[in-house]
Design an enzyme around this catalytic site. Structure first.
Site, PDB file in Angstrom:
ATOM      1  N   ASP A   1       0.872  -1.149   0.000  1.00 37.26           N
ATOM      2  CA  ASP A   1       0.000   0.000   0.000  1.00 37.26           C
ATOM      3  C   ASP A   1       0.916   1.207   0.000  1.00 37.26           C
ATOM      4  OD1 ASP A   1      -2.300   1.547   0.573  1.00 37.26           O
ATOM      5  OD2 ASP A   1      -1.603   1.647   2.640  1.00 37.26           O
ATOM      6  N   LYS A   2       0.460   2.320  -0.526  1.00 40.41           N
ATOM      7  CA  LYS A   2       1.369   3.456  -0.560  1.00 40.41           C
ATOM      8  C   LYS A   2       1.286   4.288   0.711  1.00 40.41           C
ATOM      9  CE  LYS A   2       1.596   7.397  -2.504  1.00 40.41           C
ATOM     10  NZ  LYS A   2       1.316   8.528  -3.332  1.00 40.41           N
ATOM     11  N   THR A   3       0.104   4.803   0.943  1.00 35.19           N
ATOM     12  CA  THR A   3      -0.036   5.727   2.062  1.00 35.19           C
ATOM     13  C   THR A   3       0.124   4.991   3.381  1.00 35.19           C
ATOM     14  OG1 THR A   3      -1.673   6.748   0.708  1.00 35.19           O
ATOM     15  CG2 THR A   3      -1.474   7.544   2.961  1.00 35.19           C
TER      16      THR A   3
ATOM     17  N   LYS B   1     -15.702  17.296  -0.686  1.00 38.02           N
ATOM     18  CA  LYS B   1     -14.240  17.248  -0.741  1.00 38.02           C
ATOM     19  C   LYS B   1     -13.848  15.867  -1.251  1.00 38.02           C
ATOM     20  CE  LYS B   1     -11.763  16.369   2.921  1.00 38.02           C
ATOM     21  NZ  LYS B   1     -11.316  16.491   4.310  1.00 38.02           N
TER      22      LYS B   1
ATOM     23  N   ARG C   1      -0.348  14.863  -2.271  1.00 39.48           N
ATOM     24  CA  ARG C   1      -1.708  14.342  -2.325  1.00 39.48           C
ATOM     25  C   ARG C   1      -2.660  15.491  -2.504  1.00 39.48           C
ATOM     26  NH1 ARG C   1      -2.120   9.319   0.286  1.00 39.48           N
ATOM     27  NH2 ARG C   1      -4.192   9.721   1.076  1.00 39.48           N
TER      28      ARG C   1
ATOM     29  N   ASP D   1      -3.762   6.714  -6.227  1.00 38.24           N
ATOM     30  CA  ASP D   1      -3.327   8.017  -6.736  1.00 38.24           C
ATOM     31  C   ASP D   1      -3.284   8.060  -8.247  1.00 38.24           C
ATOM     32  OD1 ASP D   1      -3.010   8.963  -4.232  1.00 38.24           O
ATOM     33  OD2 ASP D   1      -0.893   8.406  -4.099  1.00 38.24           O
TER      34      ASP D   1
ATOM     35  N   ARG E   1      -3.045   1.091  -9.987  1.00 37.45           N
ATOM     36  CA  ARG E   1      -4.103   1.911  -9.428  1.00 37.45           C
ATOM     37  C   ARG E   1      -5.324   1.015  -9.322  1.00 37.45           C
ATOM     38  NH1 ARG E   1      -5.898   7.874 -11.371  1.00 37.45           N
ATOM     39  NH2 ARG E   1      -6.832   8.442  -9.402  1.00 37.45           N
TER      40      ARG E   1
ATOM     41  N   ASN F   1      -8.469  -0.597   4.595  1.00 36.08           N
ATOM     42  CA  ASN F   1      -8.693  -0.940   3.196  1.00 36.08           C
ATOM     43  C   ASN F   1      -7.690  -1.970   2.680  1.00 36.08           C
ATOM     44  OD1 ASN F   1      -6.721   0.978   3.547  1.00 36.08           O
ATOM     45  ND2 ASN F   1      -6.925   1.756   1.483  1.00 36.08           N
ATOM     46  N   ASP F   2      -6.647  -2.228   3.440  1.00 36.75           N
ATOM     47  CA  ASP F   2      -5.655  -3.208   3.012  1.00 36.75           C
ATOM     48  C   ASP F   2      -5.942  -4.596   3.560  1.00 36.75           C
ATOM     49  OD1 ASP F   2      -4.173  -1.143   1.796  1.00 36.75           O
ATOM     50  OD2 ASP F   2      -3.410  -0.602   3.773  1.00 36.75           O
TER      51      ASP F   2
END
Lengths: 1080, 366
Positions: free
Chosen positions: A384-386, A546, A577, A659, A745, A774-775
């Protein structure tokens, strides 16, 4: 266990209803209500100790065991039974102990008192007597005894605070809301008058999802219907905080609570090593059966002549003679099976179990110790990135309103200044309407979030001093939002709190603005938060929105779209981001129609999410774009280094992100996933529209073929966009293989891609690492799931097999520990098979010389103790301690990981080599002893040795060879190794001396009496033992030396190099010591 | 050998500090094991940082070992080989399958033939047997290691246990009882005890046959004779009374207490019996029968010349295709004649030496 499943299915057939209806306080609803389907619910007892004990997968041995009781076995039942007994005892003790602990905990849980409301009075009962429909009172700091619907609280606003630390590990307090219509019932008498039914779904394990509705009956009126969501549900295991007491009605009890369901739902993962082990076991089982068959057949061939079957000196008993031929043949077959059953290394399972039990967990929090060796086999890493690659420590960098860029003055001497004057206006000051938009933008950011305010200053963690001196702390599950709110605070707008649905903000003029929060929507599609909020401000109703650019832009009708889009893209390239903010004004009429739709959708029990999404879709149209924000998320310390190492280790790293390509690429360049010379394969929806997917891939494979000679592994990288329309299912493994490093993605959950690669042709071992909820799906799907204990809660860590605090620890975990674990366990497996072949094959050969009569070669004690004590400890210690290369080198040189990749040490040819080595050694032992003893005497006094001396000689050579073989394989000799290896040889000798030294009164045979001593008194026996050990070890030593010399693996090269190096170093060190001592 | 000791010091911190995270197993009620810290103890063992010796098997390190093994094994082998070759051994097959053999007439002898069939075989020793000579009998195709046979004995009975004497172990079936009396010694092994009598005569000239003294003591293991095998407890001078209530094995002509005239070689402690009771490992075996001790230092134990072997042929082997042999052998420190060990040592030594050379070449070329 299966039993559970079956009972589940049975129960399911009995009362399979989509939803359940619960009468609050067991009061029947007024007649005329819907027909009620009675259902049976379990009581509130938690049973986590396993119901039945599932024994080891060695049914075979139990069969052998059974046989040995029925038939006349060559070995005494104790002999063949003891190892098995040992295995079962060890496992049973281990499992029993764990079970006992659980049972104790269960009991404590089930007995703990709970307050019920019965006929308007408070009653104390044991927790296990709780039934669905009971009204329960819970006091502060108590744990909820079952899943409850929150009816009312002692707080006037009908809220309560809850921590779910024991459920998902998140220590932050969460606010739950009581049902609107019941929150006024504050005491026992009131609550007893409540007349309501609850309809809700059947229990399911998802902790964060709940759908239901409550019907509240007031006298004879139509019932009031209210939706129930997860905010109304209090879960078992969570603890009540900062609230004096609450009332709730039990809806899920006992094993149906979400906590219990979660506990059960976790599946066991099996490692590749374990799989190979089982395959080998089957091979050995076949060998065993064929051996027994061959011997049985030969026995009957040999016996066909009567003088062989029953010579005058060796008659059968009457009953034996009368037995049917087929029955005797069958019992003979079984007897051979019992005789040879040691070839199946039962003790291996015990040793593996013990190794896992004793394995020294270094650092990472281990949830599944069965996967340790899998860490050495990883081929794909999905990250995962974040929060995984990055710190998840967001910092507000800039915002862009209507094309004007605002940068809060940030860093000065490393300190963040909270200074609202420090805004750099890059463009010229905006005009009047711009001013209005600007304020709207700030308000939007200030309001449009799920951040909670903690006014508690003795909480540790991030502390934020409010400019006005008041201490307040923003808490949110998403650090993005905190960063934004804090950023906006620096720009002058401070979010104060949410109270009774009024939101308070402090604007630039230090005036508190209050607005009513009508409704609050949060969707979490596409991994980009998308918050919408209705709010009256100065009498107007606003919708603030948002979200990620990709979700906002299609919905925007007005605003300086182009300028903002350009800015967003620029920021994305820098790896920031970005989020866009938009708004919409409503008239009160429009709002009430929206309100109605929403209410309808929310009351639906079925397809609620779909219906809600439809309503949202309608509402969020024609928004007006306000601006965009940019938040920086710095890379984690050593993330780049880690990725580079993994890459060198031959692991394909895929970053799964939501992203944009530019953002992703920027991060990837930063963390060295992409390099300058990387040819990036773009597989985006846009590109695929231009060129079909097939063509793209075809081009790619052509390029690969062209470069096949000079192809370095980091030439290709890919950016793959998987959206709903293209599930990527038509990708083949070759195509995946081309892409060494990828960024993906993922539009849906992470799961499909992991599954896709996992199931591709080569079945690579996958590892998923992530930190957020979410992972979880990805972590569960991959072979090895690793959770990062990060800021997005503990869910990932809870569901993972291993939990680590930082991404950089992955390097050591895979390259060092994974490597070690794999080397150790594979040696253990191979060695066990080897040593049992060595053990049993002479036995097999002996059958040819004893008329296939199942005569054992070794004494009973030797048969029993061989695997239990003579040869068990050295390998156990090896599997705990071995470091064939030092950990530092493994860490420094990631390419060593390739040497063990793809299950290299457990491949067929290695397995066959070990087996043949075993057979060779066995042949050497047996025929060596045979020729030594053949028709001659080996003592200096002319006396003869018998069959037990023969067996003892073979056994002595066997124990020594097998132990020395392990000694030759050991690369890491600590004093413990010396102690155990030499100790077990010494133990063998001492045992044999003792075993043969006494007439054991409790035994009815004395066949070993003085056999060992007599053997040692014979010179040729000594010479023979030395010779045979040398010959047995010779081929393996030769093979090792030749392979190392001629075709060294990377690991071997490193070993040699390092050795030379350290020798030099020590010389230099000595020299420098000498010189220093000289100079002083 | 290139080996080194290095006390490993890992400066780099392992991913520690996670120990604080409790309750790893998640939602287990009460969090089993949640309380205990997962952080390993900070001992050298737990951290796997013990000082270690890390040897590697390389051509360089193994080379000397190969040469040393070669250099040690070859001389040992030669020594053994020479010793083995110096041993005199003479073997006579007296089964009598050959019709020309004097024992042919006894070929189909049965157990209870009285008087025993006797035959005499003459032979000539070309070389003198200098040191003590050991006389063996050898049987072929006799499966003393058959499982049914091996276990058909009662060690407690043989150890002088009185209750076992009268109630032998079930393992002895079908040689457990005879005519409702327990058999002593019971079992197939005892029942099939070798009962040929071999006598050796030296033929000097035409008619003078001097019997050679055959020593029947010292053929069994000392421990067997003195510890493992014991006559039933009681008055050892009256064995008949001790064995009262038991019967002789079916195939035996005499009961066990009449095996020998000497009381210390009678009953269960008869050495011939003890020797027989030690079951052989392989179907072709020999067992020590008698010792021929050297009378004085000047004369060889058996001088070169003519001898005759007189056999009381009682033991039938023809029915199972067996062979019987008589072996005379001298013994060295390493036992009887056995070229295997010497040859094996020489071969292994040479192979090691050869491999050493090959490795040396490889080591220097690559």
């Amino acid at each position: 266990c299966n039993c559970w499943l079956i009972s589940c299915i049975c129960a399911g057939e009995e009362n399979w209803v989509d939803s359940r209806t619960i009468y609050v306080g067991h009061r029947e609803p007024p007649p005329g209500a819907e027909a009620y389907i009675p259902q049976r619910y379990p009581d509130n007892r938690i049973v986590s100790s396993k119901v039945g004990y599932c024994p080891h997968p060695h049914l075979f041995h139990q069969v052998a065991q059974l046989c040995s009781l029925i038939i006349d076995t060559p070995t005494s039942p104790i002999t063949s039974g003891l190892p098995l007994f040992f295995v079962i005892t060890v496992t049973a003790i281990k499992q029993g102990y764990e079970d006992w602990l659980r049972h104790k905990a269960d009991n404590a849980m089930n007995r703990c008192p709970v307050h019920f409301i019965q006929h308007g009075k408070l009653v104390r009962k044991q927790s296990r007597k709780l039934r669905v429909g009971d009204i329960v009172m819970v006091k502060e700091d108590e744990t909820f005894p079952c899943d409850l619907i929150f009816l009312s609280s002692s707080r006037t606003d009908g809220t309560c605070f809850v921590t779910t630390a024991s459920l998902d590990g998140e220590s932050s307090q969460k606010t739950h809301h009581a049902v609107q219509d019941t929150k006024a019932f504050h005491n026992e008498q009131d609550i007893d008058t409540l007349h309501a039914t609850i309809e809700c779904e059947q229990p399911q394990p998802d902790l964060y999802k709940f759908v239901g509705r409550i019907n509240v009956y007031h006298d004879r009126n139509e019932p009031v219907v209210r939706p129930l969501g997860s905010e109304n549900l209090l879960l078992r295991g969570a603890t009540l905080k900062n609230t004096e007491k609450i009332f709730g009605v039990a809806i899920y009890t006992g094993m149906e609570t979400k906590m219990a369901l979660n506990y059960q739902a976790k599946s066991q993962k099996r490692s590749a090593v374990e799989k190979s082990m089982n395959v080998y076991l089957i091979v050995y089982l076949c060998i065993l059966i064929s051996k027994a068959l061959i011997n049985t057949a030969l026995k009957y061939v040999w016996q066909s002549e009567l003088f062989s079957d029953q010579p005058w000196y060796n008659q059968k008993t009457e009953s034996e003679r009368k037995r049917n031929v087929f029955i005797t043949a069958f019992t003979d077959f079984l007897a051979f099976m019992v005789l040879f059953n040691y070839i199946i290394p039962v003790s291996m399972y015990v040793t593996v179990e013990m190794q896992k039990f004793l394995e020294i967990g270094e650092g990472p929090l281990v949830n599944t110790s069965y996967l340790n060796e899998e860490l050495g086999q990883v081929e794909y890493v999905f990250t995962d990135k974040t929060g995984t690659l990055t710190e998840n420590n967001m910092e507000f960098i800039e915002c862009c309103i209507e094309g004007h860029v605002y940068i809060p003055h940030v860093i000065c001497n490393g300190q963040i200044l909270h200074d609202c004057a420090g805004i750099d206006m890059i463009d010229s000051s905006p005009g009047g309407s711009g001013k209005e938009r600007e304020e709207l933008f700030f308000r939007a950011l200030c309001l449009c979030h799920t951040v909670q305010v903690k006014e508690d200053d003795n909480l540790d963690g991030l502390k934020k001093a409010h400019p006005s001196g008041r201490s307040c702390l923003y808490i949110s599950s998403s650090p993005d939002e905190v960063a934004l709110v804090e950023g906006i605070q620096r720009l002058g707008y401070t979010y104060l709190r949410l109270k009774d649905n009024f939101m308070e903000i402090l604007n630039r003029e230090n005036v508190i603005e209050r607005g009513f929060l009508f409704d609050f929507l949060q969707t979490n599609i596409f991994k980009s938060h998308f918050n919408i909020l209705y709010f009256t401000f100065l009498g107007e109703i606003f919708l603030f929105c948002k979200g990620a650019d990709s979700s906002i832009f299609p919905r925007v009708a007005e605003g300086k779209i182009d300028q903002i889009r350009a800015r967003v893209e620029r920021n994305a390239v820098e790896g920031l981001r970005t989020l866009c903010v938009a708004y919409k004004k409503f008239t009160s009429k429009e709002y009430s129609s929206v309100q109605k739709h929403l209410q309808d959708a929310r009351l639906a029990l079925q397809d609620r999410e779909k219906k809600l999404a439809e309503v949202y879709e309608q509402v969020e149209r024609e928004l007006i774009l306000l601006g965009a924000t940019a938040v920086e998320d710095r890379l984690q310390e050593k993330a780049a280094d880690t990725i580079e190492s993994l890459q060198k280790a031959g692991i394909k790293v895929w970053v799964l992100t939501g992203d944009k390509m530019e953002t992703a690429a920027a991060t990837c360049y930063a963390c060295k996933l992409f390099r300058r010379n990387t040819q990036i394969l773009e597989l985006t929806t846009k590109k695929i529209e231009e060129q079909s997917l097939h063509d793209v891939l075809f081009d790619l494979s052509k390029t690969v073929l062209r470069h096949s000679g000079s192809l370095t592994r980091d030439t290709f990288s890919g950016y793959v966009e998987i959206s709903d329309s293209d599930p990527g299912s038509n990708w083949t493994s070759e195509q995946w293989n081309v892409v060494y490093l990828g960024v993906c993605r993922v539009a849906l959950a992470d799961r499909p891609i992991v599954k896709l690669i996992k199931l591709s042709k080569e079945h690579p071992i996958t590892l998923a690492i992530g930190d957020g909820a979410n992972d979880v799906s990805m972590i569960l799907e991959a072979h090895v799931g690793i959770g990062i204990i990060g800021k997005e809660g503990r869910q990932a860590a809870r569901n993972s097999d291993y939990a680590i605090p930082k991404f950089k620890h992955l390097k050591k975990m895979l390259l060092v520990h994974g490597h070690f674990y794999y080397v150790r366990i594979s040696e253990l497996v191979q060695y066990f098979f080897y040593k049992n072949v060595c053990f049993i094959f002479p036995q097999f050969l002996y059958q040819f010389f004893c008329g296939f009569s199942q005569q054992t070669l070794y004494d009973t004690a030797y048969l029993t103790l061989y695997n239990i004590s003579f040869t068990s400890l050295p390998i156990l210690l090896y599997s705990l301690m071995e470091q064939h290369v030092s950990a530092d080198i493994l860490k420094r040189d990631p390419s060593l990981y390739r040497d063990v990749a793809k299950n290299a040490l457990l491949r067929w040819h290695v397995f066959i080599y070990w087996t043949f080595l075993g057979v060779f050694d066995a042949v050497v032992f047996f025929f060596g002893a045979y020729f030594l003893f053949d028709n001659t005497t080996v003592t200096s006094n002319g006396q003869m040795f018998g069959n037990w001396t023969f067996g003892t000689l073979v056994f002595t050579v066997l124990v020594f060879t097998v132990t020395l073989k392990l000694a030759l394989d050991t690369r890491y000799w600590t004093w413990i190794n010396h102690f155990v290896i030499w100790g077990s040889l010494l133990f063998y000798i001492l045992f044999s001396l003792l075993w043969g030294g006494i007439i054991w009164p409790f035994l009815n045979y004395q066949k070993m009496y003085y056999v060992f001593m007599q053997m040692l008194s014979s010179g040729p026996a000594w010479l023979g033992i030395i010779l045979l050990i040398t010959v047995s070890l010779l081929p393996d030593v030769l093979k090792k030396v030749l392979c190392r010399q001629l075709w060294p693996t990377e690991t071997e090269r490193t070993q040699t190099k390092h050795q030379c190096l350290s020798v030099e170093q020590s010389t230099i060190f000595m020299l420098s010591q000498t010189s220093s001592s000289l100079s002083f | 050998m290139a080996m080194n000791y290095n006390a490993k010091e890992e400066a780099d911190g392992h991913p520690g500090g996670v120990g604080a995270v409790a309750g790893g197993s998640g939602v287990a009620p009460g969090g089993v094991g949640a309380g205990k810290s997962r952080k390993p103890d900070n001992t050298a063992f737990k951290q796997q940082r013990l000082p270690a010796w890390q040897p590697i098997l390389t051509a360089g390190t193994v080379l000397p070992a190969f040469f040393i093994i070669g250099l040690i094994f070859i001389p040992i082998g030669i020594g053994i080989f020479v010793t083995s070759n110096n041993i005199r051994e003479y073997e006579i097959d007296y089964t009598g399958t050959d019709s020309a053999s004097p024992c042919n007439k006894c070929l189909n002898v049965s157990w209870n033939s009285t008087p025993p069939c006797t035959c005499t075989i003459n032979f000539t020793l070309d070389h003198p047997f200098e040191s003590n000579v050991f006389m063996y009998y050898g049987l072929s195709n006799f499966y003393q290691n058959h499982r049914r046979y091996v276990k058909s004995r009662d060690d407690s009975q043989l150890n002088g246990d009185n209750s076992s004497l009268h109630y032998p172990s079930k393992e002895c079936e079908p040689y457990r009882t005879s005519e409702d009396k327990p058999i002593a010694p019971c079992g197939a092994i005892a029942n099939s005890m070798f009962n040929d009598t071999l006598e050796l005569y030296r033929i000097d000239g035409e008619e003078t046959r001097t019997p050679i003294h055959l020593n029947k003591k010292g053929i069994a293991w000392w421990t067997d004779k003195n510890v493992k095998f014991r006559n039933p407890t009681g008055d050892t001078n009256n064995l008949t009374a001790l064995f009262h209530g038991t019967t002789k094995p079916i195939n035996w002509p005499k009961p066990v207490y009449m095996l020998d005239s000497e009381p210390d070689n009678n009953g269960f402690i008869n050495e011939d019996f003890i020797v027989w009771m030690r079951t052989a490992a392989l179907p072709t075996f020999r067992k020590l029968y008698r010792l021929i001790e050297k009378k004085d230092n000047l004369q060889p134990a058996l001088a070169a010349g003519n001898y005759s072997l007189e056999i009381a042929y009682n033991y039938p082997v023809h029915s199972f295709d067996g062979r019987k042999r008589m072996i005379l052998s001298t013994i060295s420190w390493m036992g009887g004649k056995n070229p295997f060990l010497g040859i094996a040592y020489i071969t292994v030594g040479s192979i090691c030496f050869f491999l050493g050379v090959v490795l040396l070449i490889i080591h220097h070329k690559y």
